[in-house]
Enzyme design. Structure first.
Site, PDB file in Angstrom:
ATOM      1  N   SER A 100      71.106  11.129  34.930  1.00 24.64           N
ATOM      2  CA  SER A 100      71.287   9.734  35.324  1.00 24.64           C
ATOM      3  C   SER A 100      72.107   8.855  34.236  1.00 24.64           C
ATOM      4  CB  SER A 100      69.894   8.950  35.568  1.00 24.64           C
ATOM      5  OG  SER A 100      69.932   7.710  36.185  1.00 24.64           O
TER       6      SER A 100
ATOM      7  N   HIS B 207      67.459  11.615  43.579  1.00 20.82           N
ATOM      8  CA  HIS B 207      67.820  11.599  42.156  1.00 20.82           C
ATOM      9  C   HIS B 207      66.873  12.503  41.343  1.00 20.82           C
ATOM     10  CE1 HIS B 207      69.718   9.217  39.283  1.00 20.82           C
ATOM     11  NE2 HIS B 207      68.548   9.306  38.531  1.00 20.82           N
TER      12      HIS B 207
END
Length: 705
Positions: free
Chosen positions: A554, A676
């Site tokens: 991320s 994610h």
């Protein structure tokens, strides 16, 4: 078999667009990748997936071996004890042949367990499933639960009548935290407005009439809200906090509102105003509120105030601010104040009397580890809980070398007992050693590194360094959770690797000042701290130049890409998972998730000075033909709700365009199932981890031949 050397990396279709900003002219050839309906999109992403598979095809036996090792280290089932709410205790148990554990409950007085919710029956859960909340009402009649079956983090909130065995209400919005009032029929939860990407509303619904009502709305786009219930159960709180603050489970709020939980239709009262200018976390203890507040320093102190007059002029200090001890969390039992403290990286759980006098140190953790207070449903928005009318505190300890251990400490008898200790087949903790080492940053500041390796490892050797370094987020060693994930890392450790987490500035491991030291015009301190850590470990004989791989996920993916652009000579390879690769473009589009909050972290490109600073390290806009970058693994999730798939996709396409040979050591994988965090269950979990490790071993072998 056709080898990767005979294959040409895929090149994306170009559609050039010129942009001029602050007299800076840039050309974006791959903006079209933002369009999910573009006819060329899937063919390009699939071509990259094929290329990635071919790049390690000759290592198929190694990958299969790694998959078997990872699967062999999965903990035994049913390791988690039940948690109690009202007259029932709730627990998850895995059923034969089912992908997801099933929720059961029974009366605390004993009796048979009954199934109350089976997520395997949710449509779509066979592909992906993530729990948001699982909140029983005090009397056990209702369960509020939410889930995401796509990976986009759009959690759908439902309420189930347990006795009737059916759902009686659901919300159409994107829900976050949910809590019950003590009347057992009024539910409060947070929701995102359609034009926002963060929770800015608090909604109230009485399940008997089913009519939701927005009772609080935050208009400032840089602020978000959360609703929660005090440990005592007597009060409800609304916290208004900065979106850019991700400093832990108990984020400090700029503003706090309260309401007695037995008066759900009453008037909310503001107990801490944002004009105070501090970050506050509120709790309730008998006839007073407790506040953890940073008014005396970034590491906070704890004060109390009467319920009817909680203004700062009435604050009475219970636990003072200390310059070397961070007060991370406050937990309340009927007769005990429990504080999670951390000195450096080492946590302690400390009990205080009502006078503020220290009663006992319940546990001192390992030099760097994860310590979690209470038991929770382990959903994305779950919070730890334990019986308030009790002299016992529950906590979980986990580290690089210690699989999750759940402990109950009896404060009256000063005695601990282990309720659960995860068992990993074939694992012997004595074979491994975890330490904390220091490296000097560019400005002389000590950068801590949590490090683990086999005791018989020959030094120097290959090293995998993980980093995050953004938003004040803390990354602690644990056994099962990211970023440690020792069920997969052990395969590297057993092959002579060391693994470390670098606690760079920009993170929150050493308090809020540690975060502020690397934001906006000082953001590159995060990158130079990582570089300094790598060089420090070379100097200390842990590794050598050409044997270091850096990894980030991320925002951490953006960190490792920026660091590798600064020092491409230092790193053997780079893993950037679902990385934030184009900071400037992200911050120009406030419809994207977290875009507005990221201006607090990185700076606002609308401002010329801040744009020019961003321009010096933004990974996407620092690609050029004359800079040869290390071999790089990048992945994306097509349904990602945080870093949208096209951010890493555009970086990869641009990097191939800039490279004279299309950068054959760059691989890019797009996941079409999950979000994610990757796959939620099934064979993809082990496959994704094994692929990354196979690729790592390939790069280390390549660099030493």
């Amino acid at each position: 078999m056709t080898t990767v050397r005979r294959m040409r990396p895929p090149l994306a279709h170009e559609e050039s667009r010129i942009r001029v900003l602050h007299d800076d002219v840039t050309t974006d050839r791959f903006r079209w990748l933002r369009d999910k309906e573009h006819p060329k999109l899937h063919s390009y992403l699939n071509a990259e997936n094929d290329y990635a598979e071919h790049s390690i095809a000759h290592l198929g036996s190694l990958k299969a071996e790694l998959i078997a090792e990872i699967k062999g280290r999965q903990p035994s089932d049913d390791i988690l004890p039940a948690f109690r709410v009202g007259p029932f205790e709730y627990v998850q148990r895995r059923a034969d042949g089912k992908a997801h554990p099933v929720w059961w409950r029974r009366p605390v007085t004993g009796g048979a367990y009954q199934i109350i919710f089976d997520p395997n029956e949710v449509a779509g859960a066979e592909r992906f499933y993530s729990l948001g909340v699982f909140e029983p009402s005090d009397d056990g009649r209702y369960i509020a639960y939410s889930f995401d079956v796509v990976g986009s983090e759009w959690y759908k909130l439902h309420v189930r009548d347990v006795d009737g065995g059916r759902d009686v209400w659901h919300d159409v919005g994107r829900a976050g935290r949910a809590v019950w009032a003590s009347d057992n029929q009024t539910l409060f939860f947070t929701r995102e407005r359609a034009d926002r990407r963060h929770h800015d509303q608090v909604v109230c619904v009485n399940i008997l009439d089913g009519q939701p009502e927005v009772i609080f709305e935050e208009a400032n786009e840089r602020l978000a809200v959360v609703v929660r219930r005090s440990n005592s159960g007597d009060w409800l709180f609304i916290d208004v906090y900065a979106m850019s603050d991700n400093s832990g489970a108990q984020r400090g709020a700029a503003e706090v509102w309260c309401l007695p939980s037995d008066q759900p239709r009453g008037t909310w009262r503001r107990v801490v105003g944002r004009d105070l200018g501090h970050k506050v976390y509120a709790e309730h203890w008998h006839d007073r509120f407790l506040f953890r507040v940073d008014d005396a320093g970034a590491f906070c102190r704890i004060v109390s105030a009467p319920l009817d007059s909680p203004s700062p002029c009435n604050w009475k200090e219970l636990v003072p601010h200390r310059t070397d001890v961070n007060l991370e969390e406050v937990h309340i039992l009927e007769q005990h104040l429990i504080v999670l403290e951390r000195k450096g990286l080492c946590p302690s759980l400390v009990a205080y009397e009502a006078s503020g006098e220290m009663n006992a140190v319940i546990v001192r953790g390992e030099p760097s580890c994860t310590l979690i207070v209470g038991l929770s449903a382990r959903g994305r928005y779950s919070v730890g809980r334990q019986p308030f009318h009790s002299g016992k505190v529950l906590y979980t300890v986990s580290s690089f070398v210690t699989p999750d251990k759940i402990v109950e400490h009896n404060l009256i008898e000063d005695r601990s007992s282990i309720l659960s200790h995860a068992s990993v087949s074939g694992y012997d903790s004595e074979q491994y050693e975890a330490t904390v080492v220091m490296a000097k940053g560019e400005d002389g500041v000590d950068i801590p590194i949590s490090l683990v390796m086999r005791r018989d490892r020959k030094c120097p050797g290959p090293l995998l360094l993980n980093v995050y370094g953004c938003y004040g987020t803390c990354r602690w060693p644990s056994f099962f959770s990211w970023p440690s994930s020792m069920t997969e890392r052990l395969s590297l450790l057993d092959r002579g690797y060391a693994f470390g987490i670098v606690h760079v500035r920009g993170g929150g491991e050493l308090g809020r000042s540690w975060h502020k030291a690397a934001t906006r015009e000082r953001k590159q301190v995060t990158h130079t701290d990582l570089i300094a850590a790598a060089e420090g470990l070379i100097d200390q004989g842990v590794t050598t130049r050409g044997s270091i791989i850096i990894e980030g996920k991320s925002a951490g993916g953006g960190t490792v890409l920026s660091a590798s652009h600064l020092r491409p000579d230092l790193f053997c390879a780079v893993l950037a998972e679902v990385p934030l690769t184009d900071i400037i473009d992200t911050e120009f589009d406030f419809t994207l998730p977290f875009a507005l909050s990221e201006t607090t972290e990185y700076g606002d490109p609308h401002e010329v000075g801040e744009y020019r600073y961003l321009r010096t390290y933004d990974p996407y806009y620092n690609l050029c033909a004359d800079r040869v970058l290390p071999p790089t693994y990048i992945d994306a999730a097509f349904e990602d709700g945080q870093v949208l798939y096209y951010q890493p996709a555009r970086y990869v396409a641009q990097r191939r365009f800039c490279s004279l040979d299309s950068d054959p050591e760059l691989v890019f994988r797009t996941r079409f199932v999950g979000g994610h965090g990757g796959a939620s269950h099934g064979p993809d979990v082990a496959e994704q981890a094994a692929y990354r490790m196979t690729w790592i071993i390939k790069q280390i072998t390549r660099s030493h031949t």
